[in-house]
Design an enzyme around this catalytic site. Structure first.
Site, short mmCIF file in Angstrom:
data_model
loop_
_atom_site.label_atom_id
_atom_site.label_comp_id
_atom_site.label_asym_id
_atom_site.label_seq_id
_atom_site.Cartn_x
_atom_site.Cartn_y
_atom_site.Cartn_z
N GLU A 162 24.75 30.97 30.17
CA GLU A 162 23.78 31.84 30.81
C GLU A 162 24.03 33.28 30.37
OE1 GLU A 162 24.38 32.64 35.09
OE2 GLU A 162 25.88 31.05 35.01
N HIS A 201 33.12 23.35 40.42
CA HIS A 201 32.78 24.63 39.80
C HIS A 201 33.58 25.71 40.52
CE1 HIS A 201 30.93 28.20 38.48
NE2 HIS A 201 30.31 28.44 39.62
N CYS A 207 25.43 28.09 36.27
CA CYS A 207 26.70 27.43 35.94
C CYS A 207 26.60 25.92 35.80
CB CYS A 207 27.74 27.76 37.02
SG CYS A 207 28.05 29.51 37.19
P1 HMG Z 1 33.66 40.35 49.84
O1 HMG Z 1 32.61 40.37 50.87
O2 HMG Z 1 34.07 41.64 49.24
O3 HMG Z 1 34.99 39.67 50.38
O4 HMG Z 1 33.22 39.42 48.63
P2 HMG Z 1 35.35 39.12 51.85
O5 HMG Z 1 35.43 40.23 52.80
O6 HMG Z 1 34.47 37.92 52.18
O7 HMG Z 1 36.81 38.61 51.54
C1 HMG Z 1 37.02 37.54 50.68
C2 HMG Z 1 38.17 36.69 51.26
O8 HMG Z 1 39.39 37.45 51.20
C3 HMG Z 1 37.99 36.32 52.74
O9 HMG Z 1 38.51 35.02 52.88
C4 HMG Z 1 38.88 37.33 53.46
O10 HMG Z 1 39.33 36.88 54.73
C5 HMG Z 1 40.02 37.42 52.47
P3 HMG Z 1 37.62 33.85 53.56
O11 HMG Z 1 37.32 34.29 54.95
O12 HMG Z 1 36.36 33.73 52.74
O13 HMG Z 1 38.46 32.64 53.44
N1 HMG Z 1 40.83 38.65 52.56
C6 HMG Z 1 42.16 38.67 52.42
N2 HMG Z 1 43.05 37.69 52.23
C7 HMG Z 1 44.38 38.02 52.11
N3 HMG Z 1 44.81 39.32 52.20
C8 HMG Z 1 43.95 40.33 52.42
C9 HMG Z 1 42.55 40.03 52.55
N4 HMG Z 1 41.44 40.77 52.74
C10 HMG Z 1 40.39 39.92 52.75
N5 HMG Z 1 44.41 41.58 52.49
C11 HMG Z 1 32.41 37.43 47.60
C12 HMG Z 1 33.51 38.04 48.45
C13 HMG Z 1 32.85 36.05 47.14
C14 HMG Z 1 31.13 37.32 48.43
C15 HMG Z 1 32.16 38.34 46.36
O14 HMG Z 1 33.30 38.38 45.55
C16 HMG Z 1 30.97 37.93 45.51
O15 HMG Z 1 29.83 38.29 45.77
N6 HMG Z 1 31.21 37.10 44.42
C17 HMG Z 1 30.15 36.66 43.53
C18 HMG Z 1 29.35 35.51 44.11
C19 HMG Z 1 30.05 34.18 44.04
O16 HMG Z 1 31.02 34.00 43.33
N7 HMG Z 1 29.52 33.17 44.78
C20 HMG Z 1 30.09 31.86 44.80
C21 HMG Z 1 29.08 30.78 45.11
S1 HMG Z 1 27.69 30.82 43.98
C22 HMG Z 1 28.32 30.15 42.51
O17 HMG Z 1 29.36 29.57 42.51
C23 HMG Z 1 27.53 30.34 41.26
C24 HMG Z 1 28.02 31.42 40.32
O18 HMG Z 1 29.18 31.00 39.62
C25 HMG Z 1 26.91 31.82 39.33
C26 HMG Z 1 26.19 30.73 38.55
O19 HMG Z 1 25.91 29.63 39.01
O20 HMG Z 1 25.80 31.06 37.45
C27 HMG Z 1 28.41 32.70 41.07
#
Ligand code: HMG
Length: 393
Positions: free
Chosen positions: A84, A238, A116
């Site tokens: 992609e 994935h 993906c």
């Molecule tokens: P965010 O909102 O900045 O992070 O973004 P958060 O506040 O949700 O924190 C992430 C995790 O870290 C949480 O854990 C926190 O508790 C933890 P969870 O509750 O989820 O288990 N945390 C800590 N842990 C230890 N020590 C600390 C600490 N502070 C916080 N100090 C988000 C997170 C994934 C949303 C962001 O990175 C993002 O937007 N990523 C891109 C989207 C993505 O990867 N989506 C996945 C599903 S879609 C997919 O897989 C398809 C894709 O690959 C594309 C395609 O298909 O082409 C993306």
């Protein structure tokens, strides 16, 4: 089995990644974020960052060169390039790879896209070709560069990597079993409009969408006669970031009513996360990077083990399917080369990473030459009169 007794699947699997690396500790410091959020919360420690003369073609060619070196290219009449991060709206990135590797002209070369998911579509199409004529050998390449805007929440989940695999009859690595479960849903969780070089994402929604799609694909897999959860030895998901796979496995175990505890569930998954934790998201390559990681890092002999795969692509399309690891698989792995591909990456700081990120946008639409930076075997030399030029480094 596919009606007849023909066994089809993955005969060999090779890996490549970009030749620079950013430690996410540096990114955390830059943003004033506790590094635990990246290292533990999302489960990523590093991300591969392409040099100015690297892209999906150079990574894909490097991975595929391992396959061609071992098996030759004679009789490979189909090359499917899943990505992609396409470099042209018309010409397949696979044609550049075909040329760089000196493959024969009697070959169909096509690019596939669905976020993906597309490498899994390529695998299924390849299996169909081989099932129709067992003499066919299909080369599948999956190569992607995950790019989000600087300072966005997706930034720590960027990365880059490629895999290449050969699909044949009587596969030496992994026999793919026939039952699959599918799920498609028209949603906007993650996408990249033609005019942007970085993806747009609704982060939290995308996590929920991934898990909902897993439920849908698993339900169809079961309805079509798939194996029960307890018939699987390992799982491979994935991995947009490795914690996502952990969340998905917990969800699947709960759906299936499994009584495995956290440690037992971890043992079914952990080895598949080792490489992705260091490359970052490689979009469509990521699940097969996970497979390679599992085969290389699981201490148990996986001969005869059944692996459950969940392939997800935003937008969204997903598939649950299974494969059985073949005896002797360890002899086919390139453990040392793959370890070097990760350990020998050149460390870069946040300043250089940000400059490279901005440069990609600056050169859009212009003719230019790239500096010779990559230590890899292939390089992107630049654009002349809107034509991309590649060469052996
Ligand atoms: P965010 O909102 O900045 O992070 O973004 P958060 O506040 O949700 O924190 C992430 C995790 O870290 C949480 O854990 C926190 O508790 C933890 P969870 O509750 O989820 O288990 N945390 C800590 N842990 C230890 N020590 C600390 C600490 N502070 C916080 N100090 C988000 C997170 C994934 C949303 C962001 O990175 C993002 O937007 N990523 C891109 C989207 C993505 O990867 N989506 C996945 C599903 S879609 C997919 O897989 C398809 C894709 O690959 C594309 C395609 O298909 O082409 C993306």
């Amino acid at each position: 089995m596919t009606g007849s007794a023909l066994r089809v699947g993955i005969h060999d699997l090779a890996f490549a990644t970009a030749h620079q690396v950013l430690d996410l500790r540096e990114l955390a410091e830059h943003h004033g974020v506790d590094v635990g959020k990246y290292y533990v919360g999302i489960g990523q420690t590093e991300m591969s960052v392409p040099a100015a003369d690297e892209d999906i073609v150079t990574m894909g060619a490097e991975a595929a060169a391992h396959i061609i070196a071992r098996h030759g290219s004679d009789g490979i009449r189909t090359l499917l390039f899943a990505t992609e991060s396409g470099v042209d709206q018309s010409k397949s990135a696979g044609v550049f790879v075909h040329s760089l590797l000196g493959m024969g002209e009697h070959c169909r070369v096509v690019e596939l896209k669905q976020a993906c998911y597309s490498a899994t579509a390529a695998l299924q199409f390849a299996l169909g070709l081989v099932a129709r004529d067992p003499r066919e050998r299909v080369l599948v390449i999956a190569s992607d560069i995950a790019r989000y805007a600087l300072d966005s929440s997706g930034e720590p989940t960027q990365g880059a990597a490629a895999v290449a695999f050969l699909v044949t009859a009587d596969p030496a690595l992994l026999e793919i079993e026939p039952v699959t479960g599918l799920h498609t849903d028209d949603i906007s969780d993650f996408w990249r409009p033609n005019y942007l070089s970085t993806a747009l994402v609704d982060g939290k929604y995308s996590l929920a969408a991934y898990l909902r799609s897993l439920e849908g694909a698993w339900a169809e897999y079961g309805a079509r006669g798939g194996f029960a959860f307890d018939r699987f030895d390992r799982f491979c998901y994935h991995q947009p970031f490795t914690k996502m796979a952990v969340k998905a496995h917990d969800r699947l175990a709960a759906l299936a009513g499994s009584e495995l505890d956290r440690e037992q569930r971890g043992a079914q998954l952990e080895a598949s996360l080792v490489i992705n934790r260091r490359t970052g998201n490689s979009y469509t390559a990521s699940i097969y990077v996970g497979l390679l990681s599992l085969l290389e890092h699981d201490e148990a002999d996986l001969s005869g083990a059944r692996i459950g795969f969940f392939s997800y692509g935003s937008g969204s399309v997903s598939e649950f399917f299974s494969g059985v690891v073949q005896p002797g698989y360890r002899d086919l792995l390139r453990r040392d080369a793959d370890r070097r591909a990760l350990n020998d990456r050149v460390p870069i700081d946040v300043e250089r990473y940000r400059r490279l990120h901005e440069d990609v946008d600056a050169v859009l639409g212009e003719d230019y030459s790239t500096a010779a930076e990559t230590p890899g075997p292939f390089r992107f030399a630049g654009v002349d009169d809107h034509v991309r030029r590649y060469e052996r480094a």
